[in-house]
Design a protein around this motif. Structure first.
Motif, PDB file in Angstrom:
ATOM      1  N   LYS A 159      44.562  43.382  27.307  1.00 17.07           N
ATOM      2  CA  LYS A 159      45.119  44.435  28.143  1.00 17.07           C
ATOM      3  C   LYS A 159      44.732  44.265  29.614  1.00 17.07           C
ATOM      4  O   LYS A 159      43.726  43.618  29.934  1.00 17.07           O
ATOM      5  N   PRO A 160      45.536  44.855  30.517  1.00 14.45           N
ATOM      6  CA  PRO A 160      45.179  44.843  31.947  1.00 14.45           C
ATOM      7  C   PRO A 160      43.789  45.420  32.161  1.00 14.45           C
ATOM      8  O   PRO A 160      43.447  46.475  31.614  1.00 14.45           O
ATOM      9  N   GLY A 161      42.975  44.712  32.918  1.00 17.44           N
ATOM     10  CA  GLY A 161      41.613  45.152  33.194  1.00 17.44           C
ATOM     11  C   GLY A 161      40.601  44.744  32.145  1.00 17.44           C
ATOM     12  O   GLY A 161      39.390  44.928  32.336  1.00 17.44           O
ATOM     13  N   GLU A 162      41.045  44.176  31.025  1.00 17.43           N
ATOM     14  CA  GLU A 162      40.121  43.798  29.948  1.00 17.43           C
ATOM     15  C   GLU A 162      39.320  42.565  30.360  1.00 17.43           C
ATOM     16  O   GLU A 162      39.853  41.587  30.881  1.00 17.43           O
ATOM     17  N   ILE A 185      44.351  40.702  35.181  1.00 18.67           N
ATOM     18  CA  ILE A 185      44.706  41.341  36.444  1.00 18.67           C
ATOM     19  C   ILE A 185      45.365  42.698  36.191  1.00 18.67           C
ATOM     20  O   ILE A 185      46.048  42.893  35.191  1.00 18.67           O
ATOM     21  N   VAL A 186      45.130  43.625  37.100  1.00 19.86           N
ATOM     22  CA  VAL A 186      45.749  44.954  37.053  1.00 19.86           C
ATOM     23  C   VAL A 186      46.609  45.121  38.301  1.00 19.86           C
ATOM     24  O   VAL A 186      46.146  44.876  39.414  1.00 19.86           O
ATOM     25  N   PHE A 187      47.856  45.531  38.105  1.00 17.09           N
ATOM     26  CA  PHE A 187      48.764  45.708  39.238  1.00 17.09           C
ATOM     27  C   PHE A 187      48.802  47.162  39.692  1.00 17.09           C
ATOM     28  O   PHE A 187      48.795  48.082  38.873  1.00 17.09           O
ATOM     29  N   THR A 212      57.353  40.117  33.281  1.00 18.87           N
ATOM     30  CA  THR A 212      56.883  40.501  31.952  1.00 18.87           C
ATOM     31  C   THR A 212      55.494  41.121  31.998  1.00 18.87           C
ATOM     32  O   THR A 212      55.243  42.181  31.441  1.00 18.87           O
ATOM     33  N   MET A 213      54.577  40.463  32.680  1.00 20.94           N
ATOM     34  CA  MET A 213      53.218  40.980  32.737  1.00 20.94           C
ATOM     35  C   MET A 213      53.157  42.262  33.551  1.00 20.94           C
ATOM     36  O   MET A 213      52.434  43.197  33.218  1.00 20.94           O
TER      37      MET A 213
END
Length: 229
Positions: free
Chosen positions: A32-35, A77-79, A166-167
């Motif tokens: 997951k994002p931030g994992e 990465i987290v957007f 996609t991400m």
């Protein structure tokens, strides 16, 4: 545990195989994002030593899929909303230019491929097949910029599409596993407009149609995320 590497991949460098599987795991939401991505756990997940994992992490960091945080390690990465606007703006500029160039040189066979992809997208627009639709959409856009025959544009956009959108979409729970609300009908109309411009070799119209399509999608995505927040 993710599927272990098999003998069928022995012809590839182990690092590349690990990178491919890690990339897929990030894009499909397994990570997951931030994992945080710990080398020990990843090595266990993929059934390899830590060395190919370490090299794979470097490769994914170069692609922008993960980031290295000093003294803490690597994480997906987290957007942010600003990232969305920046990424879509870059994509709009590059893809509209590619569409303009493609309009001048595209063949009837390449147009037929786009038309077939569009039909397939219209047949796979239901929410339960959102991942199928997104893959068809990816092929649609890639077919257009590849038709430009401009190697730099193709390489740049191919790298961008390797992780985006996609991400980016998967970064937000509201859009990760469902279509963006009220985009289906608009998407169809915009894609048809792009195809029509390419088919008639109208470079200016193709450029404008592609730019409008991408920027409107960004606007809808940002609006939806803000409402959900």
């Amino acid at each position: 545990m993710l599927s272990l590497l098999t003998d069928t991949s022995s012809h590839k460098q182990l690092r590349n195989v690990v990178a491919e599987q890690m990339r897929a795991a990030i894009l499909n939401g397994h990570y997951k994002p931030g994992e945080w991505l710990r080398q020990e756990r990843l090595a266990h997940d993929f059934g390899v030593s830590q060395m190919p994992v370490r090299e794979a992490l470097k490769e994914l960091a170069a692609e922008g899929l993960i980031e290295h945080v000093p003294y803490r390690g690597a994480r997906v990465i987290v957007f942010s909303i600003h990232d969305i606007l920046d990424l879509y703006s870059h994509r709009a500029f590059l893809e509209s230019r590619a569409a303009s160039i493609a309009a001048e040189v595209i063949t009837s066979e390449e147009v037929s491929v786009l038309e077939s992809l569009q039909v397939a997208m219209e047949e796979n627009s239901a929410p339960e097949v959102v991942f199928k639709y997104r893959e068809l959409n990816r092929k649609f856009h890639q077919s257009i910029y590849q038709a430009s025959r401009r190697e730099y544009l193709i390489r740049t956009l191919h790298q961008m599409w390797a992780t985006f959108p996609t991400m980016l979409i998967a970064n937000f729970a509201e859009t990760a596993v469902q279509p963006l609300p009220e985009r289906d009908a608009v998407d169809v109309a915009e894609h048809r407009e792009i195809i029509a411009a390419l088919k008639t070799h109208d470079a200016a119209a193709a450029e404008q149609a592609m730019k409008k399509h991408i920027l409107i999608t960004a606007e809808h995505l940002v609006t939806f995320i803000k409402v959900q927040a």
